[in-house]
Motif scaffolding. Structure first.
Motif, short mmCIF file in Angstrom:
data_model
loop_
_atom_site.label_atom_id
_atom_site.label_comp_id
_atom_site.label_asym_id
_atom_site.label_seq_id
_atom_site.Cartn_x
_atom_site.Cartn_y
_atom_site.Cartn_z
N PHE A 1 56.81 15.41 -36.56
CA PHE A 1 55.77 14.87 -35.69
C PHE A 1 55.73 15.63 -34.37
O PHE A 1 56.74 16.16 -33.91
CB PHE A 1 56.05 13.39 -35.36
N TYR B 1 54.34 14.56 -30.50
CA TYR B 1 53.78 13.54 -29.62
C TYR B 1 53.48 14.17 -28.26
O TYR B 1 54.17 15.09 -27.82
CB TYR B 1 54.78 12.40 -29.41
N GLN C 1 52.85 13.16 -24.10
CA GLN C 1 53.06 12.11 -23.10
C GLN C 1 52.48 12.57 -21.77
O GLN C 1 52.94 13.56 -21.20
CB GLN C 1 54.55 11.79 -22.95
N ASN D 1 53.53 8.86 -16.69
CA ASN D 1 53.56 7.39 -16.62
C ASN D 1 52.81 6.71 -17.75
O ASN D 1 52.28 5.60 -17.58
CB ASN D 1 53.00 6.92 -15.27
N GLN D 2 52.74 7.39 -18.89
CA GLN D 2 52.08 6.79 -20.04
C GLN D 2 52.99 6.82 -21.26
O GLN D 2 54.07 7.40 -21.23
CB GLN D 2 50.77 7.52 -20.35
N GLY D 3 52.54 6.16 -22.30
CA GLY D 3 53.30 6.12 -23.54
C GLY D 3 53.13 7.40 -24.34
O GLY D 3 52.52 8.36 -23.89
N LEU D 4 53.67 7.40 -25.53
CA LEU D 4 53.63 8.56 -26.41
C LEU D 4 52.45 8.43 -27.37
O LEU D 4 52.27 7.40 -28.01
CB LEU D 4 54.93 8.63 -27.21
N LEU E 1 50.55 10.16 -30.70
CA LEU E 1 50.75 11.07 -31.81
C LEU E 1 49.67 12.14 -31.83
O LEU E 1 48.48 11.84 -31.83
CB LEU E 1 50.74 10.32 -33.14
N PHE F 1 56.53 16.35 -27.13
CA PHE F 1 57.79 16.09 -27.82
C PHE F 1 57.63 16.32 -29.32
O PHE F 1 56.70 15.81 -29.94
CB PHE F 1 58.25 14.65 -27.61
N PHE G 1 63.99 12.77 -31.25
CA PHE G 1 63.11 13.61 -30.45
C PHE G 1 63.84 14.85 -29.93
O PHE G 1 65.05 14.86 -29.73
CB PHE G 1 62.60 12.83 -29.24
N GLY G 2 63.05 15.88 -29.69
CA GLY G 2 63.54 17.02 -28.93
C GLY G 2 63.50 16.68 -27.45
O GLY G 2 63.04 15.60 -27.06
N THR G 3 63.94 17.60 -26.63
CA THR G 3 64.04 17.35 -25.19
C THR G 3 62.71 17.53 -24.47
O THR G 3 62.63 17.30 -23.27
CB THR G 3 65.09 18.25 -24.55
N ASP H 1 64.46 12.86 -23.18
CA ASP H 1 63.67 12.51 -24.35
C ASP H 1 63.97 11.06 -24.73
O ASP H 1 65.03 10.54 -24.40
CB ASP H 1 64.00 13.44 -25.52
N PRO H 2 63.06 10.41 -25.43
CA PRO H 2 63.31 9.03 -25.87
C PRO H 2 64.48 8.96 -26.84
O PRO H 2 64.60 9.79 -27.75
CB PRO H 2 62.00 8.64 -26.56
N PHE I 1 60.41 2.01 -24.33
CA PHE I 1 59.24 1.98 -25.21
C PHE I 1 59.51 1.11 -26.43
O PHE I 1 60.60 1.09 -26.98
CB PHE I 1 58.91 3.39 -25.73
N GLU J 1 53.48 6.11 -39.43
CA GLU J 1 53.28 6.49 -38.05
C GLU J 1 53.73 5.35 -37.15
O GLU J 1 53.44 4.19 -37.40
CB GLU J 1 51.82 6.79 -37.80
N PHE K 1 53.11 3.73 -30.24
CA PHE K 1 53.91 3.40 -29.06
C PHE K 1 53.13 2.57 -28.06
O PHE K 1 51.93 2.78 -27.85
CB PHE K 1 54.40 4.69 -28.39
N GLY K 2 53.83 1.65 -27.43
CA GLY K 2 53.28 0.93 -26.31
C GLY K 2 53.36 1.76 -25.04
O GLY K 2 53.95 2.85 -25.05
N PRO K 3 52.81 1.26 -23.94
CA PRO K 3 52.79 2.01 -22.69
C PRO K 3 54.15 2.06 -21.99
O PRO K 3 54.35 2.85 -21.07
CB PRO K 3 51.79 1.25 -21.83
N ARG L 1 58.81 0.14 -17.30
CA ARG L 1 59.67 0.94 -16.41
C ARG L 1 60.62 -0.01 -15.69
O ARG L 1 60.19 -0.84 -14.89
CB ARG L 1 58.84 1.72 -15.40
#
Lengths: 117, 114
Positions: free
Chosen positions: A34, A36, A38, A41-44, A46, A90, A107-109, B42-43, B90, B102, B105-107, B110
């Motif tokens: 995958f 992704y 970002q 200040n937001q989510g991920l 796809l 990512f 995930f990668g960095t 990273d997550p 997340f 798939e 993801f949520g926002p 923080r």
């Protein structure tokens, strides 16, 4: 165990120049792949995914990626960068064929794409 | 289309306090994943639930616990907070099938620990 390597922490490109973000993975089992994106200040979100079939995968916003098993790579490309593409990208993997909630992503960095005028 | 909802979006706590993060998956999704993303990191996978049962566990501290309720929403409970817990948390949901599902993801929430 799986791992994902994104060698480039930051990639600067000029607007309208081609983009390539590199991703290599390591896994003892078959994986799904995958990308992704970002934004600050937001989510991920796809961008695209490779599950099976054609190794060239097209995603949103004009991005595509090619799965090369022999090179364990899944590089992300775009022919022409747009200012709106500036974000963190990512690469991620999950085990193939796992059910029951076991599809965690590794995930990668991340690679920061900077688009300059 | 409905997306994953996380609340609160921002949370500030003192050291040693507790925090509860909530996640509401996309309707009909049966699987929830929690990830922690530290500053510039990273997550990292924490824990997942499938049909209200814990299905997988990652690098989640013993001070953290989580559960998925009958309506499929999930809560991540964090106790004895430390400065290092400051991160973006997340939640992602998916509809489980034979792999490759798939994750949406949520926002994120923080969390800042002072």
């Amino acid at each position: 165990a799986q791992s994902v390597t994104q060698l480039d922490s930051q990639v600067p490109v000029f607007e309208e120049a081609p983009v390539e973000l590199r991703c290599n993975y390591s896994s003892s089992v078959s994986v799904y792949l995958f990308w992704y994106v970002q934004y600050p200040n937001q989510g991920l979100q796809l961008l695209l995914k490779y599950l099976s079939g054609s190794t060239l995968v097209k995603g949103i916003n004009g991005f595509e990626a090619e799965f090369k098993k022999s090179e364990t790579s899944f590089h992300l490309t775009k022919p022409s960068a747009d200012m709106s593409d500036a974000a963190e990208y990512f690469c991620a993997v999950s085990d193939r064929g796992v059910t029951g909630g076991g599809n965690k992503l590794t995930f990668g960095t991340g690679t920061q794409l900077k688009v300059e005028l | 289309a409905a997306g994953v909802i996380q609340s609160p979006r921002h949370l500030i706590k003192e050291k040693r306090e507790t925090a509860t993060l909530k996640c509401y998956p996309i309707p009909r999704h049966d699987t929830v994943y929690w990830y922690q993303q530290g500053p510039g990191q990273d997550p990292q996978f924490l824990i997942s639930f499938y049909e209200k049962m814990q299905s997988d566990k990652g690098s989640i501290p013993d001070r953290f616990s989580a559960q998925q309720f009958s309506d499929y929403h999930s809560e991540l409970n964090m106790s004895s907070l430390e400065l290092g817990d400051s991160a973006l948390y997340f939640c992602a949901s998916s509809l489980d099938r034979q792999g490759g599902n798939e994750q949406f993801f949520g926002p994120g929430t923080r969390l800042t620990v002072l």
